[in-house]
Design a protein around this motif. Structure first.
Motif, PDB file in Angstrom:
ATOM      1  N   GLY A   1      27.536  81.041  70.434  1.00  0.00           N
ATOM      2  CA  GLY A   1      27.952  81.599  69.143  1.00  0.00           C
ATOM      3  C   GLY A   1      29.412  81.326  68.839  1.00  0.00           C
ATOM      4  N   VAL A   2      29.891  80.161  69.264  1.00  0.00           N
ATOM      5  CA  VAL A   2      31.292  79.789  69.041  1.00  0.00           C
ATOM      6  C   VAL A   2      31.346  78.524  68.192  1.00  0.00           C
ATOM      7  N   MET A   3      32.135  78.563  67.128  1.00  0.00           N
ATOM      8  CA  MET A   3      32.366  77.358  66.327  1.00  0.00           C
ATOM      9  C   MET A   3      33.528  76.605  66.948  1.00  0.00           C
ATOM     10  N   LEU A   4      33.291  75.358  67.313  1.00  0.00           N
ATOM     11  CA  LEU A   4      34.245  74.595  68.099  1.00  0.00           C
ATOM     12  C   LEU A   4      34.848  73.444  67.309  1.00  0.00           C
ATOM     13  N   LYS A   5      36.043  73.079  67.695  1.00  0.00           N
ATOM     14  CA  LYS A   5      36.664  71.871  67.166  1.00  0.00           C
ATOM     15  C   LYS A   5      37.256  71.084  68.330  1.00  0.00           C
ATOM     16  N   TYR A   6      37.306  69.770  68.157  1.00  0.00           N
ATOM     17  CA  TYR A   6      37.830  68.905  69.207  1.00  0.00           C
ATOM     18  C   TYR A   6      39.350  68.790  69.104  1.00  0.00           C
ATOM     19  N   LEU A   7      39.987  68.766  70.255  1.00  0.00           N
ATOM     20  CA  LEU A   7      41.409  68.436  70.360  1.00  0.00           C
ATOM     21  C   LEU A   7      41.489  67.100  71.090  1.00  0.00           C
ATOM     22  N   PHE A   8      42.002  66.084  70.395  1.00  0.00           N
ATOM     23  CA  PHE A   8      42.028  64.733  70.961  1.00  0.00           C
ATOM     24  C   PHE A   8      43.445  64.332  71.360  1.00  0.00           C
ATOM     25  N   ASN A   9      43.519  63.476  72.362  1.00  0.00           N
ATOM     26  CA  ASN A   9      44.773  62.834  72.753  1.00  0.00           C
ATOM     27  C   ASN A   9      44.488  61.335  72.848  1.00  0.00           C
ATOM     28  N   PHE A  10      44.842  60.609  71.769  1.00  0.00           N
ATOM     29  CA  PHE A  10      44.520  59.188  71.690  1.00  0.00           C
ATOM     30  C   PHE A  10      45.653  58.337  72.259  1.00  0.00           C
ATOM     31  N   PRO A  11      45.337  57.144  72.779  1.00  0.00           N
ATOM     32  CA  PRO A  11      46.370  56.280  73.375  1.00  0.00           C
ATOM     33  C   PRO A  11      47.239  55.578  72.340  1.00  0.00           C
ATOM     34  N   PHE A  12      46.852  55.589  71.073  1.00  0.00           N
ATOM     35  CA  PHE A  12      47.688  55.034  70.008  1.00  0.00           C
ATOM     36  C   PHE A  12      47.407  55.812  68.727  1.00  0.00           C
ATOM     37  N   GLN A  13      48.254  55.631  67.743  1.00  0.00           N
ATOM     38  CA  GLN A  13      48.172  56.434  66.522  1.00  0.00           C
ATOM     39  C   GLN A  13      47.411  55.701  65.421  1.00  0.00           C
ATOM     40  N   VAL A  14      46.515  56.433  64.778  1.00  0.00           N
ATOM     41  CA  VAL A  14      45.794  55.923  63.612  1.00  0.00           C
ATOM     42  C   VAL A  14      46.044  56.886  62.454  1.00  0.00           C
ATOM     43  N   GLN A  15      46.641  56.363  61.397  1.00  0.00           N
ATOM     44  CA  GLN A  15      46.898  57.181  60.214  1.00  0.00           C
ATOM     45  C   GLN A  15      46.019  56.686  59.071  1.00  0.00           C
ATOM     46  N   ILE A  16      45.287  57.605  58.459  1.00  0.00           N
ATOM     47  CA  ILE A  16      44.418  57.273  57.331  1.00  0.00           C
ATOM     48  C   ILE A  16      44.993  57.911  56.077  1.00  0.00           C
ATOM     49  N   SER A  17      45.278  57.086  55.072  1.00  0.00           N
ATOM     50  CA  SER A  17      45.903  57.564  53.837  1.00  0.00           C
ATOM     51  C   SER A  17      44.951  57.334  52.668  1.00  0.00           C
ATOM     52  N   LEU A  18      44.467  58.429  52.113  1.00  0.00           N
ATOM     53  CA  LEU A  18      43.550  58.332  50.983  1.00  0.00           C
ATOM     54  C   LEU A  18      43.630  59.632  50.196  1.00  0.00           C
ATOM     55  N   ASP A  19      44.304  59.586  49.046  1.00  0.00           N
ATOM     56  CA  ASP A  19      44.496  60.786  48.240  1.00  0.00           C
ATOM     57  C   ASP A  19      43.259  61.091  47.398  1.00  0.00           C
ATOM     58  N   LYS A  20      43.094  62.361  47.095  1.00  0.00           N
ATOM     59  CA  LYS A  20      42.074  62.849  46.155  1.00  0.00           C
ATOM     60  C   LYS A  20      40.646  62.554  46.600  1.00  0.00           C
ATOM     61  N   VAL A  21      40.462  62.364  47.889  1.00  0.00           N
ATOM     62  CA  VAL A  21      39.120  62.193  48.436  1.00  0.00           C
ATOM     63  C   VAL A  21      38.961  63.206  49.559  1.00  0.00           C
ATOM     64  N   GLY A  22      37.898  64.004  49.492  1.00  0.00           N
ATOM     65  CA  GLY A  22      37.681  65.021  50.512  1.00  0.00           C
ATOM     66  C   GLY A  22      36.281  64.960  51.068  1.00  0.00           C
ATOM     67  N   GLY A  23      35.988  65.877  51.980  1.00  0.00           N
ATOM     68  CA  GLY A  23      34.663  65.941  52.567  1.00  0.00           C
ATOM     69  C   GLY A  23      34.538  65.077  53.807  1.00  0.00           C
ATOM     70  N   PRO A  24      33.394  65.178  54.490  1.00  0.00           N
ATOM     71  CA  PRO A  24      33.211  64.487  55.768  1.00  0.00           C
ATOM     72  C   PRO A  24      32.473  63.158  55.693  1.00  0.00           C
ATOM     73  N   SER A  25      32.019  62.747  54.507  1.00  0.00           N
ATOM     74  CA  SER A  25      31.050  61.646  54.436  1.00  0.00           C
ATOM     75  C   SER A  25      31.642  60.253  54.631  1.00  0.00           C
ATOM     76  N   ALA A  26      32.969  60.139  54.710  1.00  0.00           N
ATOM     77  CA  ALA A  26      33.573  58.817  54.911  1.00  0.00           C
ATOM     78  C   ALA A  26      33.718  58.454  56.387  1.00  0.00           C
TER      79      ALA A  26
END
Length: 342
Positions: free
Chosen positions: A210-235
């Motif tokens: 009964g716990v809602m979980l989220k992941y905490l990641f530690n990646f070996p390099f940085q990825v930045q995604i820039s996309l304004d005015k678009v939301g939701g999980p479907s991308a």
């Protein structure tokens, strides 16, 4: 007669403009994850070698009218019912009752951020690039078995002595226990805390904490995604493919115009989304000839595929990658899985 006519006209206008509890979905714009948005790369990688790509891996969107972000009139709803490119749904199917505009926007933004993190994780998993991940308690569900024990912000470390490296570790251990109490160790404020929790049956024969979980990641390099005015999980799926193409030599698409949609889990599982009929139309209008659709959306795909668009059914990132590679290398894609041969 003139007064009556004016009154009838006024009443007709008033009725036509009255808001109704419906939501209208229509095709939205597409965005090439290998390209730029507002002068900036959609995907920007630092700390790892990158490679240019000539093709398109478009994420697709849907315009949504109605709900907490606006209102829909009777006239607009009726007009949308008559337009095959649009879909009309009762508001409660899209937004929970009582959702405010601010809550809807915040939920959409959180879902987008989560999808981006999951996209990086799934891409690195697909490429066999190691990284670390932990599971953190984001909230507790109603009547949670963990109420009074697990707290928001706790990081789950072990269950019955087994290291929690993914959600499946928890699920497998609870399934094996068949409702027996589980010993869970969490990290709270930098200190280990051991808890005995008796899981509950979720009504479908599956035991949960009964716990809602989220992941905490530690990646070996940085990825930045820039996309304004678009939301939701479907991308998520298309972000994952864009990251793979960006950090690997060669051109995954072979210069082809490919689009798609689908949520993505850290393990690469592709999940269903809303508005797929409108997204396929938007993809074809933008020039795509191949579309990646989640297997969970197959019922909505049938009968709505635009002319000139081949739709490939995918269940995970590996399948999606192979489909793009096949198209990009000029192979015959007619044998790829479709919703028709599900």
């Amino acid at each position: 007669m003139m007064v009556a006519g004016l009154a009838a006209l006024g009443l007709g206008i008033a009725v036509a403009t009255l808001p109704v509890p419906y939501v209208i979905e229509s095709p939205g714009p597409t965005y090439n994850t290998l390209g730029e948005s507002q002068g900036h790369p959609v995907i920007n990688v630092s700390g790892h070698e990158t490679y240019p790509a000539a093709g398109s891996l478009d994420l697709t969107t849907v315009y949504v009218d109605g709900g907490p972000t606006g209102s829909v009139s009777i006239l607009s709803a009726f007009s949308a019912w008559l337009d095959s490119s649009k879909a009309v749904y009762p508001e409660e199917l899209i937004y929970p009752t009582g959702t405010t505009k601010e809550e809807a926007q915040e939920q959409s933004a959180v879902a987008m951020t989560t999808s981006q993190e999951n996209a990086v994780a799934s891409a690195l998993n697909e490429l066999k690039i190691p990284f670390s991940q932990q599971l953190q308690a984001a909230d507790l569900s109603k009547d949670s078995a963990s109420a009074g024990k697990i707290q928001q912000g706790d990081v789950l470390k072990t269950i019955n002595g087994k290291d929690i490296t993914s959600l499946s570790v928890i699920q497998d251990e609870l399934a094996a226990g068949k409702g027996a109490p589980a010993t869970v160790t969490v990290e709270r404020g930098g200190q280990p805390v051991t808890l005995d929790i008796t899981p509950k049956d979720n009504g479908q024969g599956r035991y949960i904490l009964g716990v809602m979980l989220k992941y905490l990641f530690n990646f070996p390099f940085q990825v930045q995604i820039s996309l304004d005015k678009v939301g939701g999980p479907s991308a998520g799926l298309m972000f994952s493919l864009g990251i793979i193409d960006t950090v690997t030599p060669g051109d995954l698409t072979g210069g082809k115009h490919i689009a798609g949609t689908g949520t993505i889990a850290p393990d690469g599982t592709v999940g269903p989304i809303g508005g797929i009929a409108q997204k396929m139309r938007g993809a074809r209008a933008a020039g795509a000839t191949l579309f990646l659709a989640p297997a969970g959306n197959c019922d909505e795909v049938a009968g709505h595929v635009p002319d000139g668009l081949q739709v490939v059914r995918v269940e995970n990132l590996s399948q999606a990658r192979r489909a793009v590679e096949a198209a990009g290398s000029g192979q015959d894609t007619s044998g790829l899985p479709t919703c028709a041969n599900n």
